[in-house]
Design a protein around this motif. Structure first.
Motif: not given
Length: 237
Positions: A158-168
């Protein structure tokens, strides 16, 4: 028809590229762990196993191959089988890279192939059509040249849940991962040898390596157990 995240990419391309380069510098710091990448273990009926994929298949985030996916999966299967196994995986590998590499190997027979691919296809914005075409080619090669009767294609995380990936970037990557994973599941439903295994490892801190991106040794243990259970369910009695 394009999904919302695909349309949103166009004006965001400069920002997404900059964020992606920053993430890539961080997540590529962990090395592939040392240890055997082929061997034989266990007693019982013979099981010939090939593990292919990207950095997760290569065990990044673990201290050794014994504690990584390959070692823990072999340990699980060796409880009931004589496992002859081989690992062919590399950091940053995409489906195309893996397909090209497997094509160069001397053909030999494997009963089961475990595949862990997709994260790098997502980060390189591989289209769903190209992803499925390459996954189909890979599955067909593994059955025709390597005799695999069971190919376990592990689902995308679930790559959309990776906390260290910045938005967007997190949102765009997360939606792309969902799309490719759903397409892989659809392909598996129609391919004789291919089985899709949803990646249901809980997204909790102790299941993440220190980079917040790769699996931890606890995650590899749980992942290996899920794969081993599926393999046992699908092996001939």
């Amino acid at each position: 028809m394009f999904a919302a995240d695909q349309l949103a990419r166009l004006p965001l391309v400069p920002l997404l590229v900059a964020q992606g380069l920053g993430v890539r510098r961080r997540v590529n710091r962990l090395p592939e762990p040392p240890g055997a990448r082929a061997g034989t273990d266990g007693e019982g009926p013979t099981l010939r196993l090939l593990i292919i994929g990207d950095s997760s298949a290569a065990g990044v985030g673990a201290t050794s191959q014994t504690n990584a996916l390959s070692g823990q999966l072999v340990a699980q299967l060796a409880q009931t089988h004589r496992v002859h196994w081989r690992l062919e995986a590399a950091t940053s590998a995409t489906t195309r890279v893996t397909l090209d590499h497997i094509s160069t190997l001397m053909p030999q027979t494997y009963d089961v192939v475990v595949s862990a691919l997709g994260v790098n296809d997502v980060t390189r914005a591989t289209s769903e059509r190209t992803w499925i075409a390459r996954q189909t080619q890979l599955a067909d090669l593994l059955t025709s040249s390597f005799g695999a009767s069971l190919i376990v294609a592990s689902g995308l995380p679930p790559m959309g849940d990776y906390p260290r990936l910045p938005q967007p970037l997190r949102w765009v990557i997360g939606e792309q991962a969902k799309r490719l994973d759903a397409a892989l599941a659809t392909l598996a439903a129609t391919h004789d040898a291919l089985t899709h295994l949803p990646l249901t490892v809980p997204f909790e801190p102790h299941y993440q390596a220190e980079d917040g991106y790769h699996p931890s040794e606890d995650a590899y243990a749980l992942w290996a157990e899920l794969i081993a259970d599926l393999i046992r369910q699908n092996l001939p009695a």
